[in-house]
Scaffold this motif. Structure first.
Motif, PDB file in Angstrom:
ATOM      1  N   PHE A 164       0.666  -0.884  -0.118  1.00  0.00           N
ATOM      2  CA  PHE A 164      -0.080  -0.103  -0.102  1.00  0.00           C
ATOM      3  C   PHE A 164       0.967   1.199  -0.102  1.00  0.00           C
ATOM      4  CE2 PHE A 164      -3.562  -3.005   1.693  1.00  0.00           C
ATOM      5  CZ  PHE A 164      -4.547  -2.749   0.257  1.00  0.00           C
ATOM      6  N   ALA A 165       1.978   0.882   0.384  1.00  0.00           N
ATOM      7  CA  ALA A 165       3.339   2.487   0.441  1.00  0.00           C
ATOM      8  C   ALA A 165       3.585   2.402  -1.084  1.00  0.00           C
ATOM      9  CB  ALA A 165       4.046   1.765   1.759  1.00  0.00           C
ATOM     10  N   PHE A 166       3.685   1.564  -1.503  1.00  0.00           N
ATOM     11  CA  PHE A 166       4.558   1.787  -2.807  1.00  0.00           C
ATOM     12  C   PHE A 166       3.260   2.177  -3.375  1.00  0.00           C
ATOM     13  CE2 PHE A 166       4.969  -0.043  -6.825  1.00  0.00           C
ATOM     14  CZ  PHE A 166       6.564   0.582  -7.112  1.00  0.00           C
ATOM     15  N   LEU A 167       2.193   2.133  -3.205  1.00  0.00           N
ATOM     16  CA  LEU A 167       0.987   2.210  -4.331  1.00  0.00           C
ATOM     17  C   LEU A 167       0.273   3.818  -3.955  1.00  0.00           C
ATOM     18  CD1 LEU A 167      -1.521  -0.199  -5.091  1.00  0.00           C
ATOM     19  CD2 LEU A 167       0.336   0.154  -6.419  1.00  0.00           C
ATOM     20  N   ALA A 168       0.866   4.103  -2.652  1.00  0.00           N
ATOM     21  CA  ALA A 168       0.162   5.080  -2.463  1.00  0.00           C
ATOM     22  C   ALA A 168       1.281   6.416  -3.003  1.00  0.00           C
ATOM     23  CB  ALA A 168       0.247   5.401  -0.733  1.00  0.00           C
ATOM     24  N   SER A 169       2.740   6.243  -2.876  1.00  0.00           N
ATOM     25  CA  SER A 169       3.958   7.307  -4.109  1.00  0.00           C
ATOM     26  C   SER A 169       3.816   7.260  -5.099  1.00  0.00           C
ATOM     27  CB  SER A 169       4.896   6.233  -3.099  1.00  0.00           C
ATOM     28  OG  SER A 169       6.129   6.906  -3.703  1.00  0.00           O
ATOM     29  N   MET A 170       3.479   5.863  -5.706  1.00  0.00           N
ATOM     30  CA  MET A 170       3.636   5.743  -7.100  1.00  0.00           C
ATOM     31  C   MET A 170       1.956   7.043  -7.605  1.00  0.00           C
ATOM     32  SD  MET A 170       5.660   4.128  -8.976  1.00  0.00           S
ATOM     33  CE  MET A 170       4.778   4.500 -10.227  1.00  0.00           C
ATOM     34  N   ASP A 171       1.196   7.067  -6.537  1.00  0.00           N
ATOM     35  CA  ASP A 171       0.071   7.562  -7.319  1.00  0.00           C
ATOM     36  C   ASP A 171      -0.185   9.011  -6.873  1.00  0.00           C
ATOM     37  OD1 ASP A 171      -2.364   7.729  -8.326  1.00  0.00           O
ATOM     38  OD2 ASP A 171      -2.633   7.428  -6.963  1.00  0.00           O
ATOM     39  N   ASN A 172       0.764   9.283  -6.112  1.00  0.00           N
ATOM     40  CA  ASN A 172       0.572  10.828  -5.315  1.00  0.00           C
ATOM     41  C   ASN A 172       0.756  11.947  -5.929  1.00  0.00           C
ATOM     42  OD1 ASN A 172       2.701  12.721  -3.801  1.00  0.00           O
ATOM     43  ND2 ASN A 172       1.049  12.372  -2.512  1.00  0.00           N
ATOM     44  N   TYR A 173       0.019  12.867  -6.090  1.00  0.00           N
ATOM     45  CA  TYR A 173       0.365  14.415  -6.767  1.00  0.00           C
ATOM     46  C   TYR A 173      -0.041  15.479  -5.966  1.00  0.00           C
ATOM     47  CZ  TYR A 173      -1.435  17.721  -9.398  1.00  0.00           C
ATOM     48  OH  TYR A 173      -1.963  19.100  -9.803  1.00  0.00           O
ATOM     49  N   PRO A 174      -0.716  15.417  -4.762  1.00  0.00           N
ATOM     50  CA  PRO A 174      -1.299  16.990  -4.334  1.00  0.00           C
ATOM     51  C   PRO A 174      -0.072  17.271  -3.444  1.00  0.00           C
ATOM     52  CG  PRO A 174      -1.883  15.279  -2.924  1.00  0.00           C
ATOM     53  CD  PRO A 174      -1.696  14.647  -4.975  1.00  0.00           C
ATOM     54  N   ILE A 175       1.246  15.525  -3.120  1.00  0.00           N
ATOM     55  CA  ILE A 175       2.448  16.678  -2.675  1.00  0.00           C
ATOM     56  C   ILE A 175       3.618  16.965  -3.514  1.00  0.00           C
ATOM     57  CG2 ILE A 175       4.261  15.398  -0.404  1.00  0.00           C
ATOM     58  CD1 ILE A 175       1.977  14.360   0.698  1.00  0.00           C
ATOM     59  N   SER A 176       3.545  15.890  -4.032  1.00  0.00           N
ATOM     60  CA  SER A 176       4.843  16.205  -5.191  1.00  0.00           C
ATOM     61  C   SER A 176       4.931  17.085  -6.321  1.00  0.00           C
ATOM     62  CB  SER A 176       4.942  14.619  -5.981  1.00  0.00           C
ATOM     63  OG  SER A 176       4.954  13.575  -5.434  1.00  0.00           O
TER      64      SER A 176
END
Length: 266
Positions: A197-209
């Motif tokens: 789940f952490a891996f997917l959350a990082s791959m999909d992150n937009y608002p912080i990146s």
């Protein structure tokens, strides 16, 4: 079964199926649009084609964005697993004031709007003089992934028998080795679930990146937003279908190794 029970059961099934359809419909539409031969989004597609998947190789900067996202997701997940383990052991086993506050603080990024966290990280990194985009992104993604690891490990360690660690130490193992050889294998399903789940959350992150990138370091979601502004064609649906496929692979992997029920329960 009474007539009222049958009506209630039928109503429950209808609502359940409607919710599934509502949640799955955008995914189905995205996948269908990725196979269209038209240069615009049209449903149903006038003709089925793989042209937009073939065009991904010609997209400027897409390969670098994918590699950067994979790099950040893998490294931030590994660091979060290590930090999450140490912090969870301290919160579970430690006898000090503020343990519950630390546990709540560690998972607080999950409860806050991503834009707020992104602005806060940007200001913090500028204050301490960190202006390198890659390191800013890596630290930001650790903030994203750590709560997923902490939440799962805290729940699992609450049921773990720490006397096994003490027994391992009496047999000659140091505390770090006892954790590595006893605790980690015992909590392998929790590590796998939280890591996925952490891996997917990082791959999909937009608002912080979006706050931490620069011209040379753009993650895949940021790059997709750029493509959407410059050339909004169905190749974006092909990219999205790739991310959907990645999520499906992760879920299947987790289901076969841990089980869906344990993944959902954390």
């Amino acid at each position: 079964m009474t007539q009222t029970d049958r009506i209630f059961r039928a109503l429950s099934w209808s609502v359940g199926l409607a919710c599934v359809a509502f949640l799955m419909l955008p995914i189905v539409i995205t996948i269908a649009a990725s196979f269209t031969s038209s240069p615009v989004y049209t449903l149903p597609p006038p003709e089925w084609s793989l042209r937009w998947y073939a065009s991904l190789g010609k997209r400027s900067g897409l390969r670098d964005a994918v590699l950067l996202s994979l790099n950040l997701a893998l490294i931030s997940t590994l660091i979060s697993l290590v930090l999450g383990t140490l912090a969870s052991v301290a919160v579970t086993r430690g006898q000090f004031r503020g343990r519950e506050a630390i546990a709540t603080f560690a998972v607080s990024p999950l409860m806050m709007p991503g834009l707020v966290v992104g602005v806060a990280l940007l200001q913090f990194f500028r204050e301490i003089g960190l202006r390198d985009a890659y390191w800013s992104l890596l630290l930001g993604h650790i903030v994203i992934t750590l709560p997923f690891v902490m939440r799962t490990l805290l729940a699992s360690m609450a049921a773990f028998d720490f006397s096994l660690i003490d027994a391992a130490r009496t047999l000659g193992l140091s505390y770090p080795k006892a954790i590595l050889k006893v605790l980690v294998p015992s909590l392998a399903p929790a590590y796998l679930t939280s890591g996925l789940f952490a891996f997917l959350a990082s791959m999909d992150n937009y608002p912080i990146s979006i706050f931490l990138t620069d011209a040379r370091n753009k993650t895949l979601p940021i790059k997709m937003l750029q493509y959407l502004e410059e050339q909004p064609d169905p190749s974006l649906a092909a990219m999205s279908s790739g991310l959907i496929l990645l999520a499906i692979i992760v879920l299947v992997l987790g289901a076969r190794t841990v089980g869906l029920n344990r993944m959902i329960q954390g």
